[in-house]
Design an enzyme around this catalytic site. Sequence first.
Site: not given
Length: 274
Positions: A8, A96, A99, A136
């Site tokens: 994402k 890291g 994303l 998330d």
Amino acid sequence: MITFPNAKINLGLNITEKRPDGYHNLETVFYPIPLEDALEITILNDSKQKFVLHQSGLEISGEPETNLVVKAYLLLEQEFQLPPVDIYLYKHIPSGAGLGGGSADAAFMLKLLNEKFNLHLADEKLEEYAAILGADCAFFIKNKPTFAEGIGNIFSPVDLSLKGYQLVLVKPDVFVSTRDAFSQIKPHYPDHSLKEIIRRPVSEWKNCMFNDFEKSVFPQYPVIEEIKKELYSKGAIYAAMSGSGSSVFGLFSPEEKITKMDFEAAFCFQTELK
């Protein structure tokens, strides 16, 4: 059974306040992109072990027990007495990078286990399990454009399509500590909520939609800011860092046919959004 967890990007990211528990409230828009890992599970014949994790592709640090796909399996295994499994994880999404690659892997693992072992769990229940694994993670259960608030765990749908836009994503060989990025932030409420800004034409985003982490990250890692500037110089109509970094993305107009771009970076991904 195999599945392909996708990454994402964050469209805007406002840090609005620090909470009494030490976390920060924020608002952002999660948008799924077709940069994918590959995840497969099979029944493990050696029942002496609960799982065996086979990793390939980009390197992942840490012991298998710390990997979110393993944590996702153990979470459901404890409740549903699942059989032992071989887990094959091919990493293409950089870690890291802001994303959500690890979170996506965890959420897709839950969905994969639900399907393979006929657990009949609704999306809402899968979201509850995913939220245990990370703030998330739950986004990737429905995997649609989403406005997120709270600590990034309170969701509402967003009517947004970037179909046809060209996406160029660049991650330099830099690791940004999320804790350090937060430590430099001065929380504030923006003049306009992202819920309102996201409805505007993409051509207007440059001057009104920002990632608050850029203020603290860019001075420490100038290469990240340089990538953003270069994306704009190459014709991007909107460019920003994703999450707390270190990846930066640029959106290019559907009318503009761009050639493959080269950056002095460890990773570059380019695609037309569908």
